[in-house]
Design an enzyme around this catalytic site. Structure first.
Site, short mmCIF file in Angstrom:
data_model
loop_
_atom_site.label_atom_id
_atom_site.label_comp_id
_atom_site.label_asym_id
_atom_site.label_seq_id
_atom_site.Cartn_x
_atom_site.Cartn_y
_atom_site.Cartn_z
N SER B 145 125.48 47.27 16.86
CA SER B 145 124.75 46.15 17.46
C SER B 145 125.18 45.98 18.93
CB SER B 145 124.99 44.88 16.65
OG SER B 145 124.06 43.88 16.97
N ASP B 311 116.27 47.61 9.30
CA ASP B 311 116.69 46.83 10.47
C ASP B 311 115.47 46.54 11.34
OD1 ASP B 311 117.78 45.79 12.81
OD2 ASP B 311 119.27 47.38 13.08
N HIS B 344 119.58 44.53 9.62
CA HIS B 344 120.50 44.85 10.72
C HIS B 344 121.95 44.80 10.27
CE1 HIS B 344 121.97 45.17 14.77
NE2 HIS B 344 122.61 44.03 14.68
#
Lengths: 363, 363
Positions: B145, B311, B344
């Site tokens: 991320s 995601d 995610h």
């Protein structure tokens, strides 16, 4: 606000799903086109979460055109030269129909004393209005998003009242993600100190900041990622360089802030709480023994479901789920997934294929 | 809070992308495993938006296990018997590194006087720490991320500092939708009257309600719709019937509220503003003449990109975009899209295939 808008006070009290009863219910509405002598040409249009009865005429607060003028009017797909279109503000809302801002029998605003309502309760209000207007049977009931939920609810619970049911960009039940986004909005409103547990109607300040945040979060879910990228991308707002600050550097930020603040001028925060709650509670199968096909068992109507390929709020699978239930119930149904770039909001925007589907289905 | 945590004060001032300079920058960090005599076995782990240096040891505020203990430790994929793992709190954050809650040279908290920083500025702080620690060249830089953004930024701007670059569930630029969700969170914080334009550090009350709403909105984007449906569906929380009220009837509401309120106990609202801003500003191509391949032109590192099929925050297309640029730059790169149901957040959760990819790439 009630006196400002054309409305009808229902003779019959509304017995609600939550167990309470609302009396002297006001339903504000607009009509477009003439009712045929045999009363067979009425179409009930059901509005979405933040919509209202001004479907094809200017909004009295914002002055903006009706929210579906491209679809409704003389010679339009929902042709007011042929059909009598009725569109009413749902109960719980704030454009003239009874809702949390209305006065309770004790003369004070209901605020959070307003009963929690359901989509079916909203439709009870709409059916009550049809009774007042002497419309026994609709040519069609039509709605997108929450309006589609109402259309499906009417078909399931008052199957004799509509000959055609057109449900666009909708679902038969709210998913966990749908509920989650609504809960964020409610928490944003309730976190606003001007919300005052809902008792703000006598105050100068309203919980506008919280309501704006709720609207912003919801608004993202109405648009597709591709649509946002195409419309805004990473373009800057009225500047050539990043400011390294917290102004709205990006166009998408500026747009969202505008959407949020504009919304607070025309909508009541408590209504937002009640209507999102009604949508979250919506589960048409649950109302009918857990089997969605049962909801449509007694239906004589023809159905049409429309979804959009870029809608991630109520994606095509949700419409397909309804179609399968209608198939199982033996109901005639047509179904189309349209390609459009605008996400959930496609039903309100320029999608010529939708015009053709709507026009064709109503004929 | 700085004194509580292990940290290093950088000798060199940090010249920031926004034009300012930060002096006496503190970088708080943790290490796991021993540094080899030739200093060749260090891995820099970069944390995500709300993460911190406690990757494989208990969080001092919450007491919860480290955020990547399943990945980092003796015999784990990032094996601390073999590697020296360094993980530092990014500048702008609130776990000991210099950020808006830190004292400015005038002895008062920076609050909103803290300069707006970028992902590259964060990496400047990390590289400064590596200099302090005498780590010239990393065996690898690893992050998911926002941590992946840092890994890519380090590879692009300090190409000689890392031999391997592993970027998981990330992107080379924030999309309009990414920016929009962050803007909702920022507006929620700024709408909280306890925010006080950021000057709340001396107050008893913090802008927790706004921060909780920001976290709730963001949290939805970390999960997949299917994951939410599987985990919560429309199940009710500790009750058998809907209450027809505004309590958290649904498990997903209760879960979100818990996520929101728990977060406020460990995170600073101003840090949330600054870090989301840094992420929104991130556009690695823009930093390099508008061509992403240029960003990697001087790289000698091996790259690995990992995305997850569920995601929707940084979907596979974003990783593929980076891979294409690396291909154009002639850099060795492997790329895999893993199937995992958690959205995610998959990079933090139990995805054994990720363990194998990470372990294999580091060897």
């Amino acid at each position: 606000m009630t006196e400002t808008y054309r409305s009808s006070t229902l003779q019959a009290p509304l017995a609600l799903d939550g167990g309470g009863v609302l009396t002297d219910v006001t339903v504000a509405y607009e009509t477009y086109g003439a009712l045929a002598p045999d009363r067979s040409n009425a179409i009930l249009l059901c509005h979405a979460l933040t919509g209202d009865q001004f479907v094809a005429s200017a909004h009295p607060v914002t002055g903006k055109p009706g929210w579906w003028e491209r679809m409704v009017g003389p010679g339009r797909p929902i042709d007011t030269d042929r059909y009598r279109v009725v569109c009413a503000n749902v109960i719980g809302s704030c454009m003239g129909s009874t809702g949390p801002a209305s006065l309770a029998p004790d003369g004070e605003p209901y605020a959070m004393r307003f009963p929690v309502i359901t989509i079916r309760d909203m439709v009870r209000g709409l059916v009550g209005l049809l009774d007042e207007l002497g419309i026994e049977r609709l040519h069609a009931v039509v709605g997108g998003s929450m309006g589609g939920m109402q259309a499906l609810s009417l078909a399931a619970n008052w199957p004799e009242r509509a000959g055609r049911v057109l449900a666009i960009a909708t679902t038969a039940r709210h998913s966990a993600q749908n509920i989650a986004f609504h809960e964020v909005g409610r928490q944003a409103i309730m976190a606003d100190p001007y919300w005052c547990k809902g008792d703000y109607y006598a105050h100068e300040e309203r919980p506008g900041a919280g309501l704006a945040v709720a609207r912003m979060a919801a608004h993202i879910t109405y648009l597709s990622e591709d649509g946002l990228t195409e419309k805004f991308g990473r373009r800057l707002q009225d500047r050539t360089e990043k400011t390294f600050g917290f102004d709205a550097d990006f166009q998408v930020e500026s747009y969202l802030r505008y959407q949020g603040s504009g919304f607070t001028k025309r909508f009541d925060a408590n209504s937002y709480l009640y209507i999102t709650r009604a949508m979250d509670y919506f589960d048409l199968a649950e109302e009918h023994g857990g089997k969605l096909a049962e909801a449509f068992a007694g239906s004589q109507a023809r159905f049409c479901l429309v979804s959009f390929d870029s809608d991630w709020l109520y994606p095509t699978a949700e419409s397909r789920h309804v179609v399968h239930a209608l198939n199982a119930a033996g109901a005639p149904v047509s179904f189309v997934e349209l390609s459009a770039p605008f996400g959930h909001d496609s039903f309100l925007l320029d999608v010529p294929a939708l015009d053709r589907v709507v026009k064709g289905f109503l004929e």
